[in-house]
Write an enzyme that holds these catalytic residues in place. Structure first.
Site, PDB file in Angstrom:
ATOM      1  N   SER A  87       0.813  -1.230   0.000  1.00  0.00           N
ATOM      2  CA  SER A  87       0.000   0.000   0.000  1.00  0.00           C
ATOM      3  C   SER A  87       0.836   1.264   0.000  1.00  0.00           C
ATOM      4  CB  SER A  87      -0.892   0.056   1.244  1.00  0.00           C
ATOM      5  OG  SER A  87      -1.723  -1.051   1.286  1.00  0.00           O
ATOM      6  N   THR A 189      -1.568   2.051   4.469  1.00  0.00           N
ATOM      7  CA  THR A 189      -0.989   3.392   4.380  1.00  0.00           C
ATOM      8  C   THR A 189      -0.283   3.736   5.671  1.00  0.00           C
ATOM      9  OG1 THR A 189      -2.622   4.260   2.864  1.00  0.00           O
ATOM     10  CG2 THR A 189      -1.650   5.852   4.349  1.00  0.00           C
ATOM     11  N   THR A 207       1.289   6.846   0.741  1.00  0.00           N
ATOM     12  CA  THR A 207       0.477   5.718   0.278  1.00  0.00           C
ATOM     13  C   THR A 207       0.559   5.559  -1.238  1.00  0.00           C
ATOM     14  OG1 THR A 207      -1.772   4.785   0.366  1.00  0.00           O
ATOM     15  CG2 THR A 207      -1.618   7.127  -0.096  1.00  0.00           C
ATOM     16  N   ARG A 217      -7.097   8.816  -9.891  1.00  0.00           N
ATOM     17  CA  ARG A 217      -7.747   8.959  -8.583  1.00  0.00           C
ATOM     18  C   ARG A 217      -6.720   9.370  -7.512  1.00  0.00           C
ATOM     19  NH1 ARG A 217      -7.152   6.657  -3.198  1.00  0.00           N
ATOM     20  NH2 ARG A 217      -9.181   6.727  -2.195  1.00  0.00           N
ATOM     21  N   VAL A 218      -7.116  10.326  -6.687  1.00  0.00           N
ATOM     22  CA  VAL A 218      -6.298  10.752  -5.556  1.00  0.00           C
ATOM     23  C   VAL A 218      -7.158  10.627  -4.300  1.00  0.00           C
ATOM     24  CG1 VAL A 218      -5.184  12.764  -4.484  1.00  0.00           C
ATOM     25  CG2 VAL A 218      -4.883  12.331  -6.935  1.00  0.00           C
ATOM     26  N   GLY A 219      -6.565  10.119  -3.238  1.00  0.00           N
ATOM     27  CA  GLY A 219      -7.327   9.922  -2.004  1.00  0.00           C
ATOM     28  C   GLY A 219      -7.109  11.052  -1.011  1.00  0.00           C
ATOM     29  N   ASP A 220      -7.253  10.713   0.248  1.00  0.00           N
ATOM     30  CA  ASP A 220      -7.131  11.700   1.319  1.00  0.00           C
ATOM     31  C   ASP A 220      -5.687  11.956   1.733  1.00  0.00           C
ATOM     32  OD1 ASP A 220      -7.116   8.969   2.221  1.00  0.00           O
ATOM     33  OD2 ASP A 220      -7.011   9.776   4.258  1.00  0.00           O
ATOM     34  N   THR A 240      -6.231   6.542   7.814  1.00  0.00           N
ATOM     35  CA  THR A 240      -6.001   5.459   6.863  1.00  0.00           C
ATOM     36  C   THR A 240      -7.368   4.895   6.488  1.00  0.00           C
ATOM     37  OG1 THR A 240      -4.869   3.348   6.484  1.00  0.00           O
ATOM     38  CG2 THR A 240      -5.665   3.755   8.707  1.00  0.00           C
ATOM     39  N   GLY A 241      -7.411   4.218   5.352  1.00  0.00           N
ATOM     40  CA  GLY A 241      -8.680   3.646   4.927  1.00  0.00           C
ATOM     41  C   GLY A 241      -9.219   4.325   3.688  1.00  0.00           C
ATOM     42  N   GLY A 243     -10.182   6.801   1.432  1.00  0.00           N
ATOM     43  CA  GLY A 243      -9.913   8.233   1.429  1.00  0.00           C
ATOM     44  C   GLY A 243     -11.113   9.088   1.074  1.00  0.00           C
TER      45      GLY A 243
HETATM   46  C1  SD4 Z   1      -6.438   6.406   0.114  1.00  0.00           C
HETATM   47  N1  SD4 Z   1      -6.318   6.498   2.507  1.00  0.00           N
HETATM   48  O1  SD4 Z   1      -5.805   6.594  -0.924  1.00  0.00           O
HETATM   49  C2  SD4 Z   1      -5.670   5.958   1.335  1.00  0.00           C
HETATM   50  C3  SD4 Z   1      -5.596   4.483   1.313  1.00  0.00           C
HETATM   51  C4  SD4 Z   1      -5.119   3.851   2.537  1.00  0.00           C
HETATM   52  O2  SD4 Z   1      -4.095   2.168   3.552  1.00  0.00           O
HETATM   53  O3  SD4 Z   1      -5.231   4.339   3.632  1.00  0.00           O
HETATM   54  N2  SD4 Z   1      -4.548   2.712   2.447  1.00  0.00           N
HETATM   55  O4  SD4 Z   1      -7.654   6.498   0.178  1.00  0.00           O
END
Ligand code: SD4
Length: 329
Positions: A87, A189, A207, A217-220, A240-241, A243
């Site tokens: 990850s 992450t 991450t 795609r871009v997360g948090d 984490t998780g 996003g």
């Molecule tokens: C995301 N929060 O890109 C990140 C992914 C993540 O462990 O936490 N992975 O959404």
């Protein structure tokens, strides 16, 4: 050690404080911080998941006299270079078209921050984020521009798709029908919060994002306030998780503001998770989000939607893994 005992052991400094920060004047607040800084809390390293090597590297960096910011970078780099962590960094799982794209951010005690999104071909996204913060007039660089900046500071280009992550992606393609997956398992992450012995805070988050996401795609994780927030007067938080859910609730900023209003790190993490799961029509059973937080006294908290979230804490020369409490009992 049971979590409650642990919290008791780390909360001695809190006895000095009885007044919610929100009710204080600036002068009173800086007096409060002096008390907190002098407390027994630091140094502390706290990270998402079971990342003992990363927290140890951060601790060793502090022990060698480096800053909290240096320690954050040193810790995050361990996971970025670990090809077994699918990850983060090299060996991270790619998007659905086979591109490994990294997101990271870092924040220091002065409120400065730097971030990279959709970074390719560079393992140490956290170092690039730090350089964006320190060496450019910007906060965020994306894609090719982020990669060019990384090369300009001497980082080497390399293929981040390892034989293992390529094989996993090819297997995924066989049955996936090219649909990005949302699941509650595939998250490692690294989010890291560090307080040095003087009470100075810094944080980082790095991450490869959601496995098999749509291209672009871009997360948090690189979004200041969502994936990470540090306020040296109050505390710091990291996520984490999934996003998308963290961004919608600006989770890390929320946690820091809740701590400013007097909540403990644990209470603040729990409230931020409730904001996600108690939204009308939330499908929280289908995804995971976990938060960790630390306040100026070195008290820590962690909470997730589902069972299975862990945090690692290095403090007092000991590395410990704690299984987080969770909402969906
Ligand atoms: C995301 N929060 O890109 C990140 C992914 C993540 O462990 O936490 N992975 O959404």
């Amino acid at each position: 050690m049971k979590r409650r005992t642990f919290l008791k052991n780390t909360s001695l400094g809190s006895l000095a404080l009885g007044i919610p920060a929100a009710a204080m004047s600036c002068a009173e607040r800086s007096e409060e911080n002096k008390v907190a800084d002098a407390g027994p809390g630091g140094p502390v390293v706290l990270a998402t998941w079971n990342v003992n090597n990363a927290t140890k590297a951060a601790w060793d960096s502090l022990a060698a006299g480096s800053s909290a910011l240096d320690a954050v970078e040193a810790g995050c780099k361990i996971e970025e270079a670990d090809i077994k962590n699918s990850s983060v960094g090299k060996g991270g799982l790619p998007d659905r078209d086979g591109n490994v794209t990294l997101d990271a951010c870092i924040m220091d005690h002065t409120g400065n921050c730097g971030s990279v999104v959709y970074l390719q071909n560079i393992t140490h996204a956290i170092t690039v984020a730090r350089s964006v913060m320190e060496d450019t007039p910007h906060v965020m660089l994306a894609g090719k521009g982020a990669e060019m900046h990384a090369l300009s500071i001497g980082l080497e280009a390399e293929d981040l798709l390892t034989p293992e992550s390529k094989a996993a992606w090819e297997k995924w393609k066989e049955t996936s029908q090219y649909k990005p997956i949302i699941n509650i398992e595939n998250h490692d992450t690294i989010g890291m919060l560090v307080m040095d012995k003087d009470g100075t805070l810094a944080g980082g988050c790095t991450t490869s994002g959601l496995a098999y996401k749509m291209q672009g795609r871009v997360g948090d994780s690189p979004i200041i306030g969502s994936g990470l927030f540090v306020d040296n007067e109050v505390g710091a938080a990291v996520a984490t998780g999934l996003g998308e859910e963290v961004v919608k609730t600006v989770g890390s900023f929320l946690i820091v503001e809740l701590m400013r209003q007097g909540k403990s790190p644990q209470e603040a993490c729990e409230e931020a998770i409730r904001r996600i799961v108690e939204k009308p029509g939330s499908n929280y059973k289908d995804f995971q989000v976990g938060y960790i937080a630390m306040n100026k006294k070195g008290e820590t908290g962690y909470y997730a939607i589902h069972k299975g979230f862990w945090a690692t804490q290095y403090q007092g020369d000991e590395n410990k893994n704690f299984e987080s409490d969770f909402y969906n009992k």
